[in-house]
Enzyme design. Structure first.
Site, PDB file in Angstrom:
ATOM      1  CD  GLN A  94      -6.738   3.098  12.861  1.00 53.13           C
ATOM      2  OE1 GLN A  94      -6.519   3.927  13.733  1.00 53.13           O
ATOM      3  NE2 GLN A  94      -7.247   3.425  11.683  1.00 53.13           N
ATOM      4  CE  LYS A 190       2.405 -10.306   6.000  1.00 52.96           C
ATOM      5  NZ  LYS A 190       1.260  -9.375   5.879  1.00 52.96           N
ATOM      6  NE  ARG A 192       6.852  -3.665   5.719  1.00 48.00           N
ATOM      7  CZ  ARG A 192       6.255  -3.433   4.569  1.00 48.00           C
ATOM      8  NH1 ARG A 192       6.972  -3.337   3.460  1.00 48.00           N
ATOM      9  NH2 ARG A 192       4.953  -3.291   4.502  1.00 48.00           N
ATOM     10  N   GLY A 222      -3.942  -5.122  -1.896  1.00 42.25           N
ATOM     11  CA  GLY A 222      -3.725  -6.318  -2.714  1.00 42.25           C
ATOM     12  C   GLY A 222      -2.281  -6.752  -2.842  1.00 42.25           C
ATOM     13  N   GLY A 223      -1.346  -5.953  -2.381  1.00 41.28           N
ATOM     14  CA  GLY A 223       0.075  -6.263  -2.547  1.00 41.28           C
ATOM     15  C   GLY A 223       0.502  -7.549  -1.877  1.00 41.28           C
ATOM     16  CB  THR A 224       0.009  -8.812   1.590  1.00 41.02           C
ATOM     17  OG1 THR A 224       0.617  -7.683   2.212  1.00 41.02           O
ATOM     18  CG2 THR A 224       0.372 -10.059   2.381  1.00 41.02           C
TER      19      THR A 224
END
Length: 310
Positions: A94, A190, A192, A222-224
């Site tokens: 942030q 990446k 979307r 952990g998704g990426t």
């Protein structure tokens, strides 16, 4: 020089103290029934250069408050200087406003540290380098890159290595390690496909029949990184390894990684993850205690810290 350990990642604090040939200061840190933190330092701190070690990982806010109260106690005990040693710096993601009326929490954390009486910050692999500019006191940002390079050279014998940045923001980190290994560079693009839909992964660079090493500063859900490994294998990569400095590993992250196409997932012990990982053979933890101890030693005798990375 005095070493104080707060309660987050005590094992790393003990390792750092051992390497420095020091004993951790006798400190009592407890909580009242309502959760308030109480700190009592049972040794004389007057005129001492004190290093307070606290990784601000889960529970994040409790860890931060504990650190601030400990620093306040040291300031009131007339410590000569107080260095906050943060192996993992919370709120680093942030670092800017991403939407209207949103906070810059990393700057707020910096203000809290300075306001409590900290004279210097020692941390490792900040998510955003510009966070150093949030402070009007010295900040030493260490890099795990030399530790990773030594580990890669020792355990990965392939001569056909590609260092992979999991996103555009990680290119500099991957390039720095790739340069030391004389390895090529690849980038995961990446995108979307739509709001709330899974990410589409495109691979920039040649990874076919090569050993790919994904380099990242932190992994949360952990998704990426799991999707990146799948994309690399789909492009013909021989093996996929992951080297990550800070294993935040929330939710189902460990389960996802265990099921992924990643051959070995290497993280540092900047965050204590022994219980989360258990006996998983896919994970390996490398110790950054030596790096932190050497930096503390250099700061205490006013020697260059940057020479650790040349």
């Amino acid at each position: 020089m005095k070493i104080i350990s707060c309660t987050n990642n005590v094992s790393l604090s003990k390792d750092i103290a051992k390497k420095l040939g020091k004993k951790i200061v006798d400190t009592k840190i407890t909580r009242f029934a309502d959760g308030e933190v109480y700190v009592e330092i049972n040794e004389n701190m007057r005129g001492q250069d004190v290093f307070v070690i606290q990784s601000t990982s889960t529970p994040v806010n409790d860890s931060i408050m504990e650190l601030l109260i400990c620093v306040d106690a040291l300031r009131r005990a007339s410590a000569k200087s107080i260095t906050a040693v943060l192996p993992y710096f919370a709120y680093a993601r942030q670092d800017r406003k991403v939407t209207p009326r949103s906070p810059i929490s990393a700057k707020l954390f910096a203000n809290l540290l300075i306001g409590s009486g900290v004279n210097r910050i020692l941390t490792m692999d900040l998510h955003a380098n510009q966070i150093q500019g949030f402070f009007d006191i010295p900040v030493d940002n260490l890099f795990a890159a030399p530790t990773f390079v030594s580990h890669i050279k020792k355990y990965i014998k392939s001569k056909n290595i590609v260092c992979v940045a999991p996103d555009v923001g990680g290119v500099e980190r991957a390039r720095a390690i790739g340069k030391r290994l004389s390895a090529d560079l690849a980038i995961i693009d990446k995108r979307r496909s739509g709001p709330g839909k899974s990410e589409v992964m495109n691979v920039i660079g040649n990874v076919k029949n090569k050993t790919c090493i994904i380099i990242d500063d932190l992994v949360d859900s952990g998704g990426t990184i799991v999707n990146a490994a799948t994309a690399l294998k789909n492009k013909g990569a021989k093996d996929v390894y992951a080297y990550v400095v800070h294993g935040v590993l929330t939710g189902e992250a460990v389960k996802k990684i265990n099921k992924s196409k990643i051959k070995k997932f290497v993280i540092s012990n900047s965050i204590l993850n022994d219980k989360k990982i258990g006996r998983s053979a896919k994970f390996q933890i490398i110790n950054v205690g030596t790096l932190l101890a050497e930096a503390i030693k250099r700061i205490s005798i006013s020697k260059s810290v940057s020479k650790l990375f040349k």
